[in-house]
Design a protein around this motif. Structure first.
Motif, PDB file in Angstrom:
ATOM      1  N   LEU A  39       0.808  -1.228   0.000  1.00 45.97           N
ATOM      2  CA  LEU A  39       0.000   0.000   0.000  1.00 45.97           C
ATOM      3  C   LEU A  39       0.838   1.273   0.000  1.00 45.97           C
ATOM      4  CD1 LEU A  39      -2.644  -1.094   2.661  1.00 45.97           C
ATOM      5  CD2 LEU A  39      -2.889  -1.126   0.171  1.00 45.97           C
ATOM      6  N   LYS A  40       2.156   1.162  -0.032  1.00 46.43           N
ATOM      7  CA  LYS A  40       3.035   2.340   0.069  1.00 46.43           C
ATOM      8  C   LYS A  40       2.769   3.379  -1.014  1.00 46.43           C
ATOM      9  CE  LYS A  40       5.534   1.091   3.636  1.00 46.43           C
ATOM     10  NZ  LYS A  40       5.478   1.754   4.907  1.00 46.43           N
ATOM     11  N   VAL A  41       2.298   2.964  -2.194  1.00 43.24           N
ATOM     12  CA  VAL A  41       2.010   3.916  -3.266  1.00 43.24           C
ATOM     13  C   VAL A  41       0.973   4.948  -2.818  1.00 43.24           C
ATOM     14  CG1 VAL A  41       0.180   2.555  -4.366  1.00 43.24           C
ATOM     15  CG2 VAL A  41       1.522   4.144  -5.745  1.00 43.24           C
ATOM     16  N   PHE A  42       0.131   4.605  -1.845  1.00 44.98           N
ATOM     17  CA  PHE A  42      -0.931   5.497  -1.394  1.00 44.98           C
ATOM     18  C   PHE A  42      -0.493   6.467  -0.294  1.00 44.98           C
ATOM     19  CE2 PHE A  42      -2.990   1.505  -2.768  1.00 44.98           C
ATOM     20  CZ  PHE A  42      -3.618   2.000  -3.896  1.00 44.98           C
ATOM     21  N   ALA A  43       0.719   6.324   0.229  1.00 45.39           N
ATOM     22  CA  ALA A  43       1.175   7.174   1.333  1.00 45.39           C
ATOM     23  C   ALA A  43       1.014   8.668   1.044  1.00 45.39           C
ATOM     24  CB  ALA A  43       2.616   6.837   1.719  1.00 45.39           C
ATOM     25  N   PRO A  44       1.411   9.181  -0.130  1.00 50.01           N
ATOM     26  CA  PRO A  44       1.258  10.624  -0.348  1.00 50.01           C
ATOM     27  C   PRO A  44      -0.193  11.072  -0.483  1.00 50.01           C
ATOM     28  CG  PRO A  44       2.200   9.588  -2.301  1.00 50.01           C
ATOM     29  CD  PRO A  44       2.122   8.536  -1.228  1.00 50.01           C
ATOM     30  N   TYR A  45      -1.106  10.138  -0.707  1.00 50.28           N
ATOM     31  CA  TYR A  45      -2.515  10.482  -0.860  1.00 50.28           C
ATOM     32  C   TYR A  45      -3.233  10.621   0.491  1.00 50.28           C
ATOM     33  CZ  TYR A  45      -1.868   9.125  -5.757  1.00 50.28           C
ATOM     34  OH  TYR A  45      -1.430   9.031  -7.054  1.00 50.28           O
ATOM     35  N   LEU A  46      -2.613  10.150   1.573  1.00 51.92           N
ATOM     36  CA  LEU A  46      -3.257  10.215   2.883  1.00 51.92           C
ATOM     37  C   LEU A  46      -3.519  11.664   3.259  1.00 51.92           C
ATOM     38  CD1 LEU A  46      -1.222   7.514   4.834  1.00 51.92           C
ATOM     39  CD2 LEU A  46      -3.466   7.266   3.747  1.00 51.92           C
ATOM     40  N   GLY A  47      -4.724  11.926   3.735  1.00 52.77           N
ATOM     41  CA  GLY A  47      -5.114  13.282   4.111  1.00 52.77           C
ATOM     42  C   GLY A  47      -6.436  13.645   3.456  1.00 52.77           C
ATOM     43  N   THR A  48      -6.773  14.939   3.509  1.00 53.43           N
ATOM     44  CA  THR A  48      -8.028  15.435   2.949  1.00 53.43           C
ATOM     45  C   THR A  48      -7.726  16.321   1.749  1.00 53.43           C
ATOM     46  OG1 THR A  48      -9.063  15.342   5.130  1.00 53.43           O
ATOM     47  CG2 THR A  48     -10.170  16.685   3.470  1.00 53.43           C
ATOM     48  N   TRP A  49      -8.535  16.158   0.700  1.00 57.39           N
ATOM     49  CA  TRP A  49      -8.313  16.806  -0.588  1.00 57.39           C
ATOM     50  C   TRP A  49      -9.625  17.363  -1.120  1.00 57.39           C
ATOM     51  CZ3 TRP A  49      -3.249  16.682  -1.990  1.00 57.39           C
ATOM     52  CH2 TRP A  49      -2.447  15.735  -1.349  1.00 57.39           C
ATOM     53  N   GLU A  50      -9.517  18.327  -2.032  1.00 57.81           N
ATOM     54  CA  GLU A  50     -10.716  18.816  -2.697  1.00 57.81           C
ATOM     55  C   GLU A  50     -10.415  19.187  -4.139  1.00 57.81           C
ATOM     56  OE1 GLU A  50     -12.161  22.980  -1.869  1.00 57.81           O
ATOM     57  OE2 GLU A  50     -10.731  22.772  -0.211  1.00 57.81           O
ATOM     58  N   ALA A  51     -11.466  19.071  -4.958  1.00 55.21           N
ATOM     59  CA  ALA A  51     -11.376  19.455  -6.366  1.00 55.21           C
ATOM     60  C   ALA A  51     -12.717  20.041  -6.780  1.00 55.21           C
ATOM     61  CB  ALA A  51     -11.052  18.247  -7.241  1.00 55.21           C
ATOM     62  N   SER A  52     -12.660  21.027  -7.668  1.00 57.02           N
ATOM     63  CA  SER A  52     -13.865  21.572  -8.286  1.00 57.02           C
ATOM     64  C   SER A  52     -13.808  21.233  -9.764  1.00 57.02           C
ATOM     65  CB  SER A  52     -13.934  23.090  -8.100  1.00 57.02           C
ATOM     66  OG  SER A  52     -14.146  23.399  -6.750  1.00 57.02           O
ATOM     67  N   PHE A  53     -14.933  20.744 -10.299  1.00 58.81           N
ATOM     68  CA  PHE A  53     -14.968  20.358 -11.703  1.00 58.81           C
ATOM     69  C   PHE A  53     -16.415  20.295 -12.162  1.00 58.81           C
ATOM     70  CE2 PHE A  53     -14.667  16.657  -8.971  1.00 58.81           C
ATOM     71  CZ  PHE A  53     -15.747  15.886  -9.373  1.00 58.81           C
ATOM     72  N   SER A  54     -16.606  20.304 -13.467  1.00 60.48           N
ATOM     73  CA  SER A  54     -17.925  20.181 -14.064  1.00 60.48           C
ATOM     74  C   SER A  54     -18.137  18.728 -14.469  1.00 60.48           C
ATOM     75  CB  SER A  54     -18.036  21.101 -15.280  1.00 60.48           C
ATOM     76  OG  SER A  54     -19.319  20.992 -15.839  1.00 60.48           O
ATOM     77  N   MET A  55     -19.320  18.213 -14.210  1.00 56.93           N
ATOM     78  CA  MET A  55     -19.626  16.821 -14.556  1.00 56.93           C
ATOM     79  C   MET A  55     -19.831  16.656 -16.061  1.00 56.93           C
ATOM     80  SD  MET A  55     -19.471  15.229 -11.690  1.00 56.93           S
ATOM     81  CE  MET A  55     -20.420  13.744 -11.647  1.00 56.93           C
ATOM     82  N   SER A  56     -20.285  17.713 -16.737  1.00 53.80           N
ATOM     83  CA  SER A  56     -20.431  17.695 -18.185  1.00 53.80           C
ATOM     84  C   SER A  56     -20.433  19.140 -18.696  1.00 53.80           C
ATOM     85  CB  SER A  56     -21.711  16.964 -18.608  1.00 53.80           C
ATOM     86  OG  SER A  56     -22.846  17.596 -18.070  1.00 53.80           O
ATOM     87  N   THR A  57     -20.218  19.298 -19.974  1.00 49.89           N
ATOM     88  CA  THR A  57     -20.141  20.617 -20.583  1.00 49.89           C
ATOM     89  C   THR A  57     -21.421  21.400 -20.323  1.00 49.89           C
ATOM     90  OG1 THR A  57     -18.756  19.677 -22.308  1.00 49.89           O
ATOM     91  CG2 THR A  57     -19.701  21.835 -22.747  1.00 49.89           C
ATOM     92  N   GLY A  58     -21.249  22.642 -19.890  1.00 49.23           N
ATOM     93  CA  GLY A  58     -22.386  23.509 -19.671  1.00 49.23           C
ATOM     94  C   GLY A  58     -23.072  23.373 -18.329  1.00 49.23           C
ATOM     95  N   THR A  59     -22.554  22.512 -17.451  1.00 44.45           N
ATOM     96  CA  THR A  59     -23.153  22.369 -16.122  1.00 44.45           C
ATOM     97  C   THR A  59     -22.270  23.064 -15.095  1.00 44.45           C
ATOM     98  OG1 THR A  59     -22.026  20.275 -15.681  1.00 44.45           O
ATOM     99  CG2 THR A  59     -24.206  20.145 -16.721  1.00 44.45           C
ATOM    100  N   PRO A  60     -22.879  23.530 -13.996  1.00 46.67           N
ATOM    101  CA  PRO A  60     -22.076  24.202 -12.976  1.00 46.67           C
ATOM    102  C   PRO A  60     -21.054  23.248 -12.346  1.00 46.67           C
ATOM    103  CG  PRO A  60     -24.438  24.218 -12.403  1.00 46.67           C
ATOM    104  CD  PRO A  60     -24.287  23.458 -13.673  1.00 46.67           C
ATOM    105  N   ALA A  61     -19.974  23.818 -11.864  1.00 44.27           N
ATOM    106  CA  ALA A  61     -18.937  23.022 -11.194  1.00 44.27           C
ATOM    107  C   ALA A  61     -19.479  22.440  -9.894  1.00 44.27           C
ATOM    108  CB  ALA A  61     -17.711  23.879 -10.920  1.00 44.27           C
TER     109      ALA A  61
END
Length: 172
Positions: free
Chosen positions: A27-49
């Motif tokens: 599982l060592k590959v996941f070590a840098p991913y530990l913690g809390t993260w956020e991303a903003s993105f649109s699910m499809s073209t023309g929809t709000p993030a």
């Protein structure tokens, strides 16, 4: 001195980086991913993030990684467990959602900070039956490029970039 010792103990308990030393070697590959993260993105073209808040943590005495995430403060969410399957000699995972479907899959480690996930989807109302994604950790953030097998063909990859966050994963 006791206050200092107690403070250092709390830092170790609540610091995901300190936990990474106690992960199973697979599982060592996941070590840098530990913690809390956020991303903003649109699910499809023309929809709000939308906003996705995700928390990755050491689980089951370091033999698993648990992830939870919520989109738009609990409008949708999911939870995963990733672990090394000794019989299959592979990283596998299960992902359960608030939308009533789930996935299972395997993970292929591509490098020290990169992996690909291949999922079989059960019960998705939009006709998605498979998902493949590649996650890369670089410069304190990670990106996820995802493709969906929907109605007999693969969608174009959608890439999302996650930054460190102090937000909370919310379920309603």
């Amino acid at each position: 001195m006791d206050v200092l010792r107690w403070g250092l103990c709390l830092i170790c308990i609540y610091n995901p980086i300190a936990w990474s030393a106690d992960l199973a070697k697979e599982l060592k590959v996941f070590a840098p991913y530990l913690g809390t993260w956020e991303a903003s993105f649109s699910m499809s073209t023309g929809t709000p993030a939308v906003q996705d808040v995700s928390r990755w943590e050491r689980a089951l005495n370091g033999t698993a990684i648990r992830t939870v995430h919520s989109i738009n403060n609990g409008d949708y969410g999911g939870e995963s467990l990733i672990f090394w399957d000794k019989q299959k000699q592979s990283l596998v995972f299960y992902y359960f959602t608030t939308a009533g479907f789930y996935t299972s899959g395997r993970i292929e480690v591509l490098s020290d900070h990169e992996f690909a996930a291949y999922e079989q989807v059960v019960g998705n109302q939009d006709g998605i039956t498979q998902v493949k994604s590649t996650s890369r950790f670089k410069a304190g953030q990670f990106s996820v490029a995802t493709e969906y097998f929907k109605q007999g063909k693969w969608t174009a990859p959608q890439t999302r970039v996650y930054q460190p966050s102090h937000k909370t994963v919310v379920f309603k």
